[in-house]
Design a protein around this motif. Structure first.
Motif, PDB file in Angstrom:
ATOM      1  N   ILE A   4      36.155  42.977  38.621  1.00  0.00           N
ATOM      2  CA  ILE A   4      35.564  42.646  37.547  1.00  0.00           C
ATOM      3  C   ILE A   4      36.442  42.347  36.704  1.00  0.00           C
ATOM      4  CG2 ILE A   4      34.080  43.862  35.662  1.00  0.00           C
ATOM      5  CD1 ILE A   4      33.436  45.881  37.966  1.00  0.00           C
ATOM      6  N   ILE A   5      36.163  41.267  35.777  1.00  0.00           N
ATOM      7  CA  ILE A   5      36.901  40.715  34.661  1.00  0.00           C
ATOM      8  C   ILE A   5      36.025  40.654  33.492  1.00  0.00           C
ATOM      9  CG2 ILE A   5      38.306  38.759  33.789  1.00  0.00           C
ATOM     10  CD1 ILE A   5      38.832  38.087  36.740  1.00  0.00           C
ATOM     11  N   VAL A   6      36.672  41.199  32.615  1.00  0.00           N
ATOM     12  CA  VAL A   6      35.746  41.238  31.092  1.00  0.00           C
ATOM     13  C   VAL A   6      36.697  40.415  30.097  1.00  0.00           C
ATOM     14  CG1 VAL A   6      35.217  42.581  29.394  1.00  0.00           C
ATOM     15  CG2 VAL A   6      35.077  43.455  31.660  1.00  0.00           C
ATOM     16  N   LYS A   7      36.023  39.244  29.755  1.00  0.00           N
ATOM     17  CA  LYS A   7      36.753  38.541  28.697  1.00  0.00           C
ATOM     18  C   LYS A   7      36.310  39.002  27.303  1.00  0.00           C
ATOM     19  CE  LYS A   7      37.040  34.693  32.057  1.00  0.00           C
ATOM     20  NZ  LYS A   7      36.847  33.353  32.339  1.00  0.00           N
ATOM     21  N   MET A   8      37.094  39.093  26.522  1.00  0.00           N
ATOM     22  CA  MET A   8      36.931  39.760  25.043  1.00  0.00           C
ATOM     23  C   MET A   8      36.629  38.403  24.124  1.00  0.00           C
ATOM     24  SD  MET A   8      36.529  42.768  25.896  1.00  0.00           S
ATOM     25  CE  MET A   8      36.702  43.768  24.432  1.00  0.00           C
ATOM     26  N   ASP A  10      38.395  38.207  21.202  1.00  0.00           N
ATOM     27  CA  ASP A  10      39.334  37.884  20.422  1.00  0.00           C
ATOM     28  C   ASP A  10      40.250  37.179  21.596  1.00  0.00           C
ATOM     29  OD1 ASP A  10      40.169  39.935  22.408  1.00  0.00           O
ATOM     30  OD2 ASP A  10      40.739  41.415  20.915  1.00  0.00           O
ATOM     31  N   GLY A  11      39.812  36.741  22.916  1.00  0.00           N
ATOM     32  CA  GLY A  11      40.689  36.011  23.708  1.00  0.00           C
ATOM     33  C   GLY A  11      41.443  37.027  24.549  1.00  0.00           C
ATOM     34  N   THR A  12      41.280  38.215  24.788  1.00  0.00           N
ATOM     35  CA  THR A  12      42.058  39.003  25.413  1.00  0.00           C
ATOM     36  C   THR A  12      41.349  39.143  26.705  1.00  0.00           C
ATOM     37  OG1 THR A  12      41.257  41.126  24.588  1.00  0.00           O
ATOM     38  CG2 THR A  12      43.348  40.648  23.791  1.00  0.00           C
ATOM     39  N   VAL A  13      41.649  39.570  27.911  1.00  0.00           N
ATOM     40  CA  VAL A  13      41.078  39.670  29.229  1.00  0.00           C
ATOM     41  C   VAL A  13      41.364  40.886  29.811  1.00  0.00           C
ATOM     42  CG1 VAL A  13      40.745  38.737  31.511  1.00  0.00           C
ATOM     43  CG2 VAL A  13      41.353  37.259  29.746  1.00  0.00           C
ATOM     44  N   ARG A  14      40.293  41.658  30.145  1.00  0.00           N
ATOM     45  CA  ARG A  14      40.668  43.099  30.795  1.00  0.00           C
ATOM     46  C   ARG A  14      40.071  42.873  32.473  1.00  0.00           C
ATOM     47  NH1 ARG A  14      38.649  48.079  27.306  1.00  0.00           N
ATOM     48  NH2 ARG A  14      39.927  48.851  28.822  1.00  0.00           N
ATOM     49  N   LYS A  15      41.061  43.256  33.018  1.00  0.00           N
ATOM     50  CA  LYS A  15      40.855  43.035  34.639  1.00  0.00           C
ATOM     51  C   LYS A  15      40.611  44.364  35.179  1.00  0.00           C
ATOM     52  CE  LYS A  15      43.405  38.748  34.930  1.00  0.00           C
ATOM     53  NZ  LYS A  15      44.232  38.067  35.639  1.00  0.00           N
ATOM     54  N   PHE A  16      39.679  44.555  36.185  1.00  0.00           N
ATOM     55  CA  PHE A  16      39.301  45.597  37.080  1.00  0.00           C
ATOM     56  C   PHE A  16      39.204  45.460  38.400  1.00  0.00           C
ATOM     57  CE2 PHE A  16      37.535  46.294  32.596  1.00  0.00           C
ATOM     58  CZ  PHE A  16      38.057  47.441  32.251  1.00  0.00           C
ATOM     59  N   PRO A  17      40.375  45.320  38.975  1.00  0.00           N
ATOM     60  CA  PRO A  17      40.440  44.791  40.331  1.00  0.00           C
ATOM     61  C   PRO A  17      40.114  45.858  41.390  1.00  0.00           C
ATOM     62  CG  PRO A  17      42.904  45.448  39.618  1.00  0.00           C
ATOM     63  CD  PRO A  17      41.880  45.357  38.355  1.00  0.00           C
ATOM     64  N   HIS A  18      39.339  45.482  42.517  1.00  0.00           N
ATOM     65  CA  HIS A  18      39.217  46.358  43.460  1.00  0.00           C
ATOM     66  C   HIS A  18      40.512  47.096  44.017  1.00  0.00           C
ATOM     67  CE1 HIS A  18      37.131  48.301  47.031  1.00  0.00           C
ATOM     68  NE2 HIS A  18      38.153  47.534  47.757  1.00  0.00           N
ATOM     69  N   GLN A  19      40.574  48.283  44.114  1.00  0.00           N
ATOM     70  CA  GLN A  19      41.637  49.099  44.802  1.00  0.00           C
ATOM     71  C   GLN A  19      41.201  49.716  45.867  1.00  0.00           C
ATOM     72  OE1 GLN A  19      42.609  51.043  41.202  1.00  0.00           O
ATOM     73  NE2 GLN A  19      43.850  49.937  40.665  1.00  0.00           N
ATOM     74  N   GLY A  20      39.888  50.159  46.126  1.00  0.00           N
ATOM     75  CA  GLY A  20      39.500  50.764  47.435  1.00  0.00           C
ATOM     76  C   GLY A  20      39.882  52.218  47.239  1.00  0.00           C
ATOM     77  N   ARG A  21      39.321  53.226  48.178  1.00  0.00           N
ATOM     78  CA  ARG A  21      39.618  54.509  48.171  1.00  0.00           C
ATOM     79  C   ARG A  21      39.206  54.962  49.787  1.00  0.00           C
ATOM     80  NH1 ARG A  21      35.460  58.663  44.930  1.00  0.00           N
ATOM     81  NH2 ARG A  21      35.768  60.425  46.948  1.00  0.00           N
ATOM     82  N   SER A  22      39.959  55.687  50.026  1.00  0.00           N
ATOM     83  CA  SER A  22      39.935  56.222  51.466  1.00  0.00           C
ATOM     84  C   SER A  22      38.427  56.848  51.766  1.00  0.00           C
ATOM     85  CB  SER A  22      41.112  56.973  52.017  1.00  0.00           C
ATOM     86  OG  SER A  22      41.329  58.374  51.225  1.00  0.00           O
ATOM     87  N   GLY A  23      38.021  57.022  53.022  1.00  0.00           N
ATOM     88  CA  GLY A  23      36.913  57.702  53.214  1.00  0.00           C
ATOM     89  C   GLY A  23      35.358  56.869  53.143  1.00  0.00           C
ATOM     90  N   GLY A  24      35.536  55.834  52.628  1.00  0.00           N
ATOM     91  CA  GLY A  24      34.249  54.981  52.673  1.00  0.00           C
ATOM     92  C   GLY A  24      34.491  53.836  51.745  1.00  0.00           C
ATOM     93  N   ASP A  53      31.836  43.005  21.539  1.00  0.00           N
ATOM     94  CA  ASP A  53      33.165  42.454  21.343  1.00  0.00           C
ATOM     95  C   ASP A  53      33.502  41.466  22.742  1.00  0.00           C
ATOM     96  OD1 ASP A  53      33.738  43.978  19.388  1.00  0.00           O
ATOM     97  OD2 ASP A  53      34.430  45.778  20.359  1.00  0.00           O
ATOM     98  N   ILE A  54      32.683  41.516  23.453  1.00  0.00           N
ATOM     99  CA  ILE A  54      32.551  40.767  24.788  1.00  0.00           C
ATOM    100  C   ILE A  54      31.995  39.308  24.682  1.00  0.00           C
ATOM    101  CG2 ILE A  54      31.986  40.830  27.402  1.00  0.00           C
ATOM    102  CD1 ILE A  54      31.862  43.861  27.022  1.00  0.00           C
ATOM    103  N   SER A  55      32.657  38.252  25.318  1.00  0.00           N
ATOM    104  CA  SER A  55      32.222  37.036  25.325  1.00  0.00           C
ATOM    105  C   SER A  55      31.613  36.742  26.645  1.00  0.00           C
ATOM    106  CB  SER A  55      33.305  35.974  25.046  1.00  0.00           C
ATOM    107  OG  SER A  55      34.251  36.066  25.981  1.00  0.00           O
ATOM    108  N   GLU A  56      32.189  37.286  28.003  1.00  0.00           N
ATOM    109  CA  GLU A  56      31.842  37.158  29.480  1.00  0.00           C
ATOM    110  C   GLU A  56      32.294  38.368  30.193  1.00  0.00           C
ATOM    111  OE1 GLU A  56      32.226  33.571  32.500  1.00  0.00           O
ATOM    112  OE2 GLU A  56      33.810  33.761  30.927  1.00  0.00           O
ATOM    113  N   VAL A  57      31.443  38.455  31.101  1.00  0.00           N
ATOM    114  CA  VAL A  57      31.642  39.465  32.135  1.00  0.00           C
ATOM    115  C   VAL A  57      31.575  38.851  33.731  1.00  0.00           C
ATOM    116  CG1 VAL A  57      31.317  41.755  33.256  1.00  0.00           C
ATOM    117  CG2 VAL A  57      30.894  41.568  30.903  1.00  0.00           C
ATOM    118  N   VAL A  58      32.794  38.717  34.296  1.00  0.00           N
ATOM    119  CA  VAL A  58      32.761  37.999  35.536  1.00  0.00           C
ATOM    120  C   VAL A  58      32.847  39.154  36.994  1.00  0.00           C
ATOM    121  CG1 VAL A  58      33.829  36.208  37.065  1.00  0.00           C
ATOM    122  CG2 VAL A  58      33.586  36.098  34.753  1.00  0.00           C
TER     123      VAL A  58
END
Length: 65
Positions: A4-8, A10-24, A53-58
């Motif tokens: 998930i990428i959130v483009k603000m 004000d031009g900043t970008v917040r990234k939430f990459p998949h990291q996974g978790r054991s067990g499922g 505050d958000i311009s786009e969510v990908v």
């Protein structure tokens, strides 16, 4: 499984990459609730960002089906 990428406005970008978790097949999720976009990670930790505050969510899949 998603990244998930959130483009603000004000031009900043917040990234939430998949990291996974054991067990499922845990992954990050995005929900739109009222005036907020809520990202929940694999361990159920949530981040709420005001939608004004958000311009786009990908959201992109980790795998191509």
């Amino acid at each position: 499984m998603s990244n998930i990428i959130v483009k603000m406005k004000d031009g900043t970008v917040r990234k939430f990459p998949h990291q996974g978790r054991s067990g499922g097949s845990y992954t990050k999720t995005v929900k739109y609730e009222g005036a907020f976009v809520i990202i929940t990670d694999e361990y159920y930790v949530s981040t709420a960002i005001p939608s004004a505050d958000i311009s786009e969510v990908v959201e992109s899949p980790v795998r191509n089906y």
